[in-house]
Design an enzyme around this catalytic site. Structure first.
Site, PDB file in Angstrom:
ATOM      1  N   HIS A  37       0.853  -1.194   0.000  1.00  0.00           N
ATOM      2  CA  HIS A  37       0.000   0.000   0.000  1.00  0.00           C
ATOM      3  C   HIS A  37       0.885   1.238   0.000  1.00  0.00           C
ATOM      4  O   HIS A  37       1.465   1.608   1.015  1.00  0.00           O
ATOM      5  CB  HIS A  37      -0.926   0.022   1.218  1.00  0.00           C
ATOM      6  CG  HIS A  37      -1.919   1.154   1.171  1.00  0.00           C
ATOM      7  ND1 HIS A  37      -3.207   0.993   0.716  1.00  0.00           N
ATOM      8  CD2 HIS A  37      -1.810   2.463   1.509  1.00  0.00           C
ATOM      9  CE1 HIS A  37      -3.852   2.146   0.782  1.00  0.00           C
ATOM     10  NE2 HIS A  37      -3.015   3.066   1.264  1.00  0.00           N
ATOM     11  N   HIS A  39       1.705   5.103  -2.651  1.00  0.00           N
ATOM     12  CA  HIS A  39       1.122   6.000  -3.644  1.00  0.00           C
ATOM     13  C   HIS A  39       2.214   6.716  -4.426  1.00  0.00           C
ATOM     14  O   HIS A  39       3.368   6.784  -3.991  1.00  0.00           O
ATOM     15  CB  HIS A  39       0.262   7.078  -2.957  1.00  0.00           C
ATOM     16  CG  HIS A  39      -0.734   6.547  -1.977  1.00  0.00           C
ATOM     17  ND1 HIS A  39      -1.967   6.056  -2.347  1.00  0.00           N
ATOM     18  CD2 HIS A  39      -0.675   6.438  -0.622  1.00  0.00           C
ATOM     19  CE1 HIS A  39      -2.625   5.670  -1.262  1.00  0.00           C
ATOM     20  NE2 HIS A  39      -1.859   5.886  -0.212  1.00  0.00           N
ATOM     21  N   TYR A  55      -7.576  17.947  -1.609  1.00  0.00           N
ATOM     22  CA  TYR A  55      -6.298  18.428  -1.109  1.00  0.00           C
ATOM     23  C   TYR A  55      -5.306  18.483  -2.264  1.00  0.00           C
ATOM     24  O   TYR A  55      -5.486  17.830  -3.290  1.00  0.00           O
ATOM     25  CB  TYR A  55      -5.748  17.513  -0.003  1.00  0.00           C
ATOM     26  CG  TYR A  55      -5.485  16.085  -0.446  1.00  0.00           C
ATOM     27  CD1 TYR A  55      -4.275  15.730  -1.055  1.00  0.00           C
ATOM     28  CD2 TYR A  55      -6.439  15.088  -0.274  1.00  0.00           C
ATOM     29  CE1 TYR A  55      -4.033  14.429  -1.468  1.00  0.00           C
ATOM     30  CE2 TYR A  55      -6.191  13.781  -0.685  1.00  0.00           C
ATOM     31  CZ  TYR A  55      -4.988  13.463  -1.280  1.00  0.00           C
ATOM     32  OH  TYR A  55      -4.752  12.177  -1.695  1.00  0.00           O
ATOM     33  N   THR A  83      -6.510   9.864  -4.103  1.00  0.00           N
ATOM     34  CA  THR A  83      -7.740  10.613  -4.371  1.00  0.00           C
ATOM     35  C   THR A  83      -7.460  11.967  -5.012  1.00  0.00           C
ATOM     36  O   THR A  83      -8.319  12.494  -5.728  1.00  0.00           O
ATOM     37  CB  THR A  83      -8.562  10.812  -3.086  1.00  0.00           C
ATOM     38  OG1 THR A  83      -7.774  11.530  -2.129  1.00  0.00           O
ATOM     39  CG2 THR A  83      -8.982   9.473  -2.495  1.00  0.00           C
ATOM     40  N   ARG A 130     -10.436   0.978  -6.141  1.00  0.00           N
ATOM     41  CA  ARG A 130     -10.631   1.437  -4.774  1.00  0.00           C
ATOM     42  C   ARG A 130     -11.932   2.227  -4.676  1.00  0.00           C
ATOM     43  O   ARG A 130     -12.199   3.121  -5.485  1.00  0.00           O
ATOM     44  CB  ARG A 130      -9.462   2.328  -4.350  1.00  0.00           C
ATOM     45  CG  ARG A 130      -9.401   2.587  -2.844  1.00  0.00           C
ATOM     46  CD  ARG A 130      -8.312   3.588  -2.529  1.00  0.00           C
ATOM     47  NE  ARG A 130      -7.919   3.527  -1.122  1.00  0.00           N
ATOM     48  CZ  ARG A 130      -7.274   4.509  -0.504  1.00  0.00           C
ATOM     49  NH1 ARG A 130      -6.957   5.619  -1.153  1.00  0.00           N
ATOM     50  NH2 ARG A 130      -6.942   4.391   0.768  1.00  0.00           N
ATOM     51  N   ARG A 136     -14.594  13.044   4.192  1.00  0.00           N
ATOM     52  CA  ARG A 136     -13.741  14.229   4.138  1.00  0.00           C
ATOM     53  C   ARG A 136     -12.755  14.168   2.976  1.00  0.00           C
ATOM     54  O   ARG A 136     -12.087  15.167   2.669  1.00  0.00           O
ATOM     55  CB  ARG A 136     -12.978  14.393   5.460  1.00  0.00           C
ATOM     56  CG  ARG A 136     -12.157  13.203   5.841  1.00  0.00           C
ATOM     57  CD  ARG A 136     -11.596  13.290   7.261  1.00  0.00           C
ATOM     58  NE  ARG A 136     -11.183  11.997   7.753  1.00  0.00           N
ATOM     59  CZ  ARG A 136     -10.049  11.407   7.431  1.00  0.00           C
ATOM     60  NH1 ARG A 136      -9.218  12.015   6.612  1.00  0.00           N
ATOM     61  NH2 ARG A 136      -9.740  10.229   7.930  1.00  0.00           N
ATOM     62  N   TYR A 163     -12.139   1.786   1.629  1.00  0.00           N
ATOM     63  CA  TYR A 163     -11.599   2.651   2.680  1.00  0.00           C
ATOM     64  C   TYR A 163     -12.771   3.317   3.381  1.00  0.00           C
ATOM     65  O   TYR A 163     -13.569   4.013   2.747  1.00  0.00           O
ATOM     66  CB  TYR A 163     -10.670   3.699   2.069  1.00  0.00           C
ATOM     67  CG  TYR A 163      -9.874   4.503   3.072  1.00  0.00           C
ATOM     68  CD1 TYR A 163      -9.523   3.991   4.315  1.00  0.00           C
ATOM     69  CD2 TYR A 163      -9.437   5.792   2.764  1.00  0.00           C
ATOM     70  CE1 TYR A 163      -8.771   4.730   5.221  1.00  0.00           C
ATOM     71  CE2 TYR A 163      -8.681   6.537   3.657  1.00  0.00           C
ATOM     72  CZ  TYR A 163      -8.351   6.006   4.883  1.00  0.00           C
ATOM     73  OH  TYR A 163      -7.619   6.742   5.773  1.00  0.00           O
ATOM     74  N   ASP A 263       2.212   3.029   3.169  1.00  0.00           N
ATOM     75  CA  ASP A 263       1.329   4.171   2.906  1.00  0.00           C
ATOM     76  C   ASP A 263       2.136   5.393   2.465  1.00  0.00           C
ATOM     77  O   ASP A 263       1.623   6.513   2.473  1.00  0.00           O
ATOM     78  CB  ASP A 263       0.446   4.519   4.103  1.00  0.00           C
ATOM     79  CG  ASP A 263      -0.696   5.475   3.731  1.00  0.00           C
ATOM     80  OD1 ASP A 263      -1.227   5.351   2.615  1.00  0.00           O
ATOM     81  OD2 ASP A 263      -1.046   6.350   4.548  1.00  0.00           O
TER      82      ASP A 263
END
Length: 309
Positions: A37, A39, A55, A83, A130, A136, A163, A263
């Site tokens: 996991h 990114h 963001y 995202t 995903r 949020r 998630y 992560d």
């Protein structure tokens, strides 16, 4: 590792750049270990961030990710679409193609995605999609659309990564149960680790995994879940002690259905930015035997993402 840059755009206020001086892990990883996991972000000048993003991150390139992989002792990566890139998977695909087969991907797609694009993603190394239910971070997508996507990707042998936050599991239980693919839960469903491990919230998640043998869990991201946090200045290597019992329970109860990842570069993290070497040493606390570590880091991710090997 080189520091991230802003790439000519303005980061979200308070955004923490990833820790660019990770320590060398003391834990020797089993051969073939997979960081399951992580990114890539941009670079924004090459792969612009989505207009609808919640963001704007720092850049975190494939070259930086692969350098961290080698430094920490991993052999492979599973790169999860961020995202901030929405359903534009170009940065993900670029990283997969540059990995020489050492990375697989989890994409984000919309219901209108073409069969041709799904096939292109598959050939690049994507093996899952995903679905994000953290309000949020993303806007709501109707569940009927998500079910349509799941039905289409099931034909490719992919799985669904979900998630969500622990309080939302009762509402999502039936939807997850209806998915026609394996389901991988990010970060143990984000339990509140200040609550008892045998309390109703985590007990419900364990019950869900017990009743649904197609459900897997990532036992990653203690830095997101911990209330105690890391040791001051990373001075000792047994951090995030309050998260350990939760992750270790899943590893010991479901040894063939757990995954772990760094992560990196730790998006949207508040408070502190973790030392990725310290995170690797955390694995020894949640998977205390060589057999459990081999399942967690090698056998399970290989079965899910490299089934042809």
């Amino acid at each position: 590792m080189d520091r991230p840059t802003t790439g000519g755009f303005t980061k979200t206020p308070g955004w923490l750049d990833w820790y660019d001086g990770p320590s060398k892990p003391e834990l020797k990883l089993p051969p073939g270990a997979v960081d399951a996991h992580c990114h890539v972000f941009g670079p924004g000048t090459e792969f612009p961030y989505a207009p609808e993003r919640k963001y704007t991150p720092c850049d975190a390139s494939k070259e930086q990710l692969f350098a961290l992989r080698d430094y920490l002792g991993f052999a492979r990566n599973v790169i999860v679409q961020a995202t901030c890139h929405g359903a534009d998977n170009r940065a993900l695909v670029d990283a997969l193609r540059a990995s020489n087969g050492r990375a697989r991907g989890v994409a984000t797609v919309r219901a209108e995605v073409s069969d041709a694009l799904l096939q292109e993603l598959h050939e690049a190394g994507v093996h899952g999609v995903r679905f994000n239910f953290v309000k949020r971070l993303v806007d709501f997508t109707p569940k009927v659309e998500l079910l349509e996507i799941a039905a289409r990707i099931a034909e490719l042998g992919w799985h669904v990564v979900v998630y969500f936050e622990a309080a939302d599991l009762p509402e999502l239980w039936d939807f997850f149960s209806a998915l026609p693919t394996p389901v991988v839960v990010d970060h143990m469903g984000r339990p509140d680790v200040s609550m008892p491990i045998d309390g109703p919230e985590f007990k419900l998640f364990v019950k869900y995994m017990h009743e649904h043998p197609q459900v897997w869990s990532k036992v990653s991201c203690p830095e997101r879940l911990s209330h105690s946090g890391p040791p001051a200045l990373y001075g000792e290597r047994r951090p995030y002690a309050d998260v350990v019992p939760f992750a270790r329970r899943l590893v010991e109860m479901f040894p063939d259905r757990v995954l772990w990842g760094t992560d990196w570069p730790h998006p949207n993290l508040k408070g502190h930015m973790p030392d990725d070497g310290l995170l690797v040493d955390y694995i020894a606390q949640i998977a205390p035997t060589q057999e459990l570590r081999r399942k967690l880091l090698v056998d399970n991710p290989m079965r899910l993402y490299w089934p042809e090997e």
